[in-house]
Design a protein around this motif. Structure first.
Motif, short mmCIF file in Angstrom:
data_model
loop_
_atom_site.label_atom_id
_atom_site.label_comp_id
_atom_site.label_asym_id
_atom_site.label_seq_id
_atom_site.Cartn_x
_atom_site.Cartn_y
_atom_site.Cartn_z
N GLY A 121 0.69 -1.68 -1.07
CA GLY A 121 -0.51 -2.25 -0.49
C GLY A 121 -1.68 -2.24 -1.46
N ASN A 149 3.82 -3.48 1.95
CA ASN A 149 3.00 -2.35 2.36
C ASN A 149 3.83 -1.09 2.56
N ASN A 171 -1.74 -2.68 5.36
CA ASN A 171 -1.43 -1.37 4.77
C ASN A 171 -2.36 -0.32 5.38
#
Length: 810
Positions: free
Chosen positions: A214, A161, A123
């Protein structure tokens, strides 16, 4: 780790029948993106089932299938390390999974291991909206539950993410709706939950927040300005919801892709439609241009099939009242043959031995083409006139192997051009030149310039004199062509040839070690060997014939009368002899040969120069006129013999000739003879005894030799030649009258002695070369004294004859 043989039954069958030991194993690893250089991905030794150091020993190479090498293989430890920082979004975009393909190539034996490394997303990107603000215009008469499309946020991260949720700032009229289609794309809408009243509030300012999944979570916000318009109750509509277009790659800028058109039933500004991209990535928007008024989509930047093979674009049509409609344009890129094959050499032997075995691998290389279909298929070739050929390994790997024997002496090096051609239209080619040198092996023996070397040297040479030189060549190079000359051990006259001549081992010059004598050695033959410096060494032999040239270094030597003898030589001559009477014949020899041994005779000094003459070629002494009473009874001649050499050499001998009426006459006149030569009286008796003993000894020796030879002949059953006795100097066995000055026939002389002789004038002619046949004693032969038989018949001298002696000369 799974084997590629399981995925492809055809490869498994090929593996069973192939003579090559090439292995194909697929290994999977994963690594997060954004890791620093040197990050350890994995250790491949265990997965490859190899020991420590085996990667280095087998010259392991990590070959990337992409244009950039992101990983590094430590062949000592087996660690697979990150070579350069990896950005998954830049590398793969939205493609999942993001894989980097590489291959580990091992040699001896050749093995391939396919490495698939999955790049895991982290992320590292926050959601983003295409704009900082969105402006919406809504008619006031929009019914409740009306959905207003919103542009969703873009998060280039994947999976959890990426954008997971949206939130909308609290308000009384609008509610956020999130929908998913079959491809799990999220579509945002504002749902109107309460009716609008422009007179109460003409604009709403909302905040839309996108939240990813994330850890930690990242967000992105956009401001939505909602303007309330007057009534516009018709939305723009497209004739079709989806447009499909085929576009050739590398199309020039401005090429028409498609044209979309929407229709709005309203009038005026509410019917004026503008077009825009809706939820289209920034990358796609950079490649295409959309005319907001006409809906024409054109190419703006280069379209590369190898980067992206298809594009989908959502086109939004918005009327003047703020209502909009959507359609989708699908662009399929058609591949063009715009990439030539690429040749990558993985392993190369620049220097190979000329005795290398057939099918030996010279180079290993791969051929790749970024195009697809037939455009990506390629064929490789090399010049047919070269002793090399190409063989296919697998996975676009090729081997350059030896197909015919190599000969460095003919061609020492090759420039091999490998040509790769694809099957596209037009066909594209690329080439790679490989320089191969052929190293020498000792496969050529030395070769002499001649099969026989003829050399000449004059006798009596200076020791160390250069006779000549031999030369050989070797087609090999360096140490294999370094020659050494030597003489083979051979014998000449019981001595090794190396005692007469020597050879320089490097130059081949032949020198005389000692002074040569033509009379002892007329020529000599030696075998010279030239050996090279290879392993094992090769050699060749040649015969060297050295001819010794005679020089006039031997003076003639008198055999008769014997030169340097302590006894005087006397000849008897009857006084009644006529002109051209043969008195005797002088014999001389010369140890030289050719014209150096041609002899000529002359009388240097004589008691009476006009009485005798001598044959210049045959040495016969004859009378020139009849004898008279006035002639002295003892004539002395000094005879010279000269050879034909340059310069000529001469020898002299003295001959005494006694004039007699009969054999007893000179001895009856002892007083007169003594008066003439008183020095001979005292020693004559001693000379007589010595001569008689010598003749007896020689005669006995001849008889014993003759009997021994006869017995040997009976034992061996073969003929032989008896060598003459060794009287200094050595007498040649082959004598001729005209050339060598030697006698060609035998002469016998009979000598008579009287009873009353007190001091005899007898001169004994001893035989120089014995005759093997015994003459008949009853026959008296004398070619040099015709008057002797007459003396035997003379009554006056019959009582003076007491004994006969036989002698012969050669």
């Amino acid at each position: 780790m799974e084997s590629c043989l399981k995925n492809s039954p055809g490869l498994y069958l090929l593996f069973l029948v192939s003579v090559s030991r090439v292995m194909c194993i697929s290994i999977h690893y994963s690594v997060p993106e954004e890791k620093k250089t040197g990050f350890l991905v994995a250790n491949v030794l265990k997965d490859l089932k190899l020991g420590n150091g085996e990667l280095s020993a087998r010259r392991a190479q990590l070959v990337s299938k992409s244009s950039k090498q992101y990983f590094h293989l430590d062949t000592l430890s087996g660690n697979l390390l990150i070579k350069d920082k990896i950005d998954r979004e830049a590398l793969c975009g939205q493609t999942e999974p993001c894989l980097l393909l590489s291959e580990i190539v091992l040699e001896d034996p050749l093995e391939f291991y396919s490495i698939e490394i999955r790049i895991d997303d982290v992320n590292d990107n926050a959601p983003r909206f295409s704009k900082d603000e969105f402006a919406l215009e809504i008619p006031e008469n929009v019914p409740i539950n009306t959905l207003l499309p919103l542009e969703s946020a873009q998060d280039i991260d994947l999976g959890k993410n990426s954008v997971q949720n949206y939130t909308l700032s609290p308000n009384e009229h609008f509610q956020l709706e999130v929908e998913r289609d079959n491809s799990q794309h999220k579509y945002l809408h504002l749902r109107l939950v309460n009716s609008l009243d422009r007179e109460e509030q003409e604009e709403f300012v909302l905040t839309l927040t996108a939240v990813d999944g994330g850890v930690p979570k990242k967000t992105g916000t956009v401001k939505i300005n909602v303007s309330i318009l007057d009534i516009n109750d018709n939305f723009p509509q497209f004739p079709q919801t989806e447009y499909k277009v085929i576009l050739k790659e590398n199309s020039p800028q401005g090429t028409l892709v498609s044209r979309v058109k929407a229709v709005d039933m309203d009038f005026g500004s509410n019917a004026k439609i503008t077009y825009s991209f809706h939820q289209v990535s920034e990358k796609t928007q950079n490649l295409f241009r959309l005319n907001k008024d006409t809906g024409v989509i054109t190419v703006w930047e280069e379209i590369d099939y190898e980067k992206e093979c298809s594009y989908d674009m959502n086109i939004k049509a918005t009327d003047g009242g703020g209502l909009s409609g959507l359609c989708k344009v699908l662009v399929q890129v058609e591949d063009m043959n715009d990439n030539a094959p690429e040749i990558s050499v993985l392993s190369l032997k620049n220097i190979i031995r000329e005795d290398s075995a057939l099918n030996s691998v010279v180079a290993l290389f791969s051929v790749t083409d970024r195009d697809s279909g037939d455009n990506g298929k390629s064929i490789c070739s090399v010049d047919m006139n070269l002793p090399f050929a190409l063989t296919m390994a697998m996975n676009n790997y090729h081997q350059l192997v030896i197909q015919s024997p190599l000969d460095r002496e003919k061609i020492p090096e090759y420039n091999v051009t490998i040509t790769a051609m694809d099957r596209g239209s037009p066909r594209l080619t690329s080439s790679r030149i490989i320089h191969v040198q052929i190293s020498d092996v000792n496969d050529n023996s030395p070769a002499f310039d001649k099969t026989l070397f003829e050399m000449k040297i004059r006798e009596n040479n200076i020791p160390g004199l250069l006779i000549g030189s031999v030369h050989a060549m070797d087609l090999d190079t360096e140490q294999n062509a370094k020659l050494t000359y030597s003489l083979l051990p051979e014998k000449i006259r019981d001595d090794f040839v190396a005692s007469y001549i020597s050879i320089n081992t490097e130059t081949g010059n032949i020198y005389a070690l000692k002074s040569l004598d033509y009379e002892l050695i007329k020529d000599l033959k030696a075998t010279v060997r030239a050996s090279d410096g290879g392993i094992p060494p090769l050699s060749s032999d040649v015969t060297v014939h050295v001819t010794v040239i005679d020089e006039n270094d031997n003076a003639p030597f008198f055999l008769y009368p014997l030169q340097n003898s302590t006894f005087a030589c006397n000849e008897l001559l009857p006084k009644m002899a006529e002109t051209d009477y043969l008195v005797t014949k002088v014999v001389a020899v010369d140890g030289d040969s050719g014209q150096n041994s041609w002899l000529s005779y002359e009388i240097l000094k004589a008691t009476d120069p006009g009485l005798f003459s001598i044959g210049a070629q045959n040495g016969e002494v004859k009378t020139r006129r009849p004898l008279t009473e006035r002639d002295s009874s003892k004539q002395r001649l000094v005879i010279a013999v000269r050879d034909n050499g340059v310069p000529p050499q001469t020898s002299t001998a003295m001959l005494n000739i006694l004039l007699v009426d009969g054999f007893s006459d000179p001895y009856l006149k002892v007083v007169d003879v003594r008066h003439q030569d008183p020095e001979d009286d005292g020693t004559l008796t001693m000379y007589l005894v010595i001569c008689l003993a010598s003749v007896s000894f020689v005669f006995l020796l001849c008889i014993v030799s003759f009997v021994g030879l006869k017995m040997c002949k009976k034992d061996h059953g073969s003929s032989f030649i008896v060598a003459p006795p060794h009287f200094p100097p050595v007498i040649p066995e082959n004598c001729t009258d005209s050339q060598s000055g030697s006698l060609s026939r035998n002469y016998q002389y009979d000598v008579c002695l009287t009873n009353g002789t007190l001091s005899s004038e007898f001169r004994f002619l001893r035989p120089l070369i014995p005759v093997l046949s015994v003459p008949d004693p009853n026959i008296l032969v004398s070619s040099g004294s015709q008057g002797i038989p007459e003396l035997l018949d003379n009554k006056e001298s019959s009582d003076g004859v007491s004994k006969f002696l036989y002698g012969e000369t050669c």
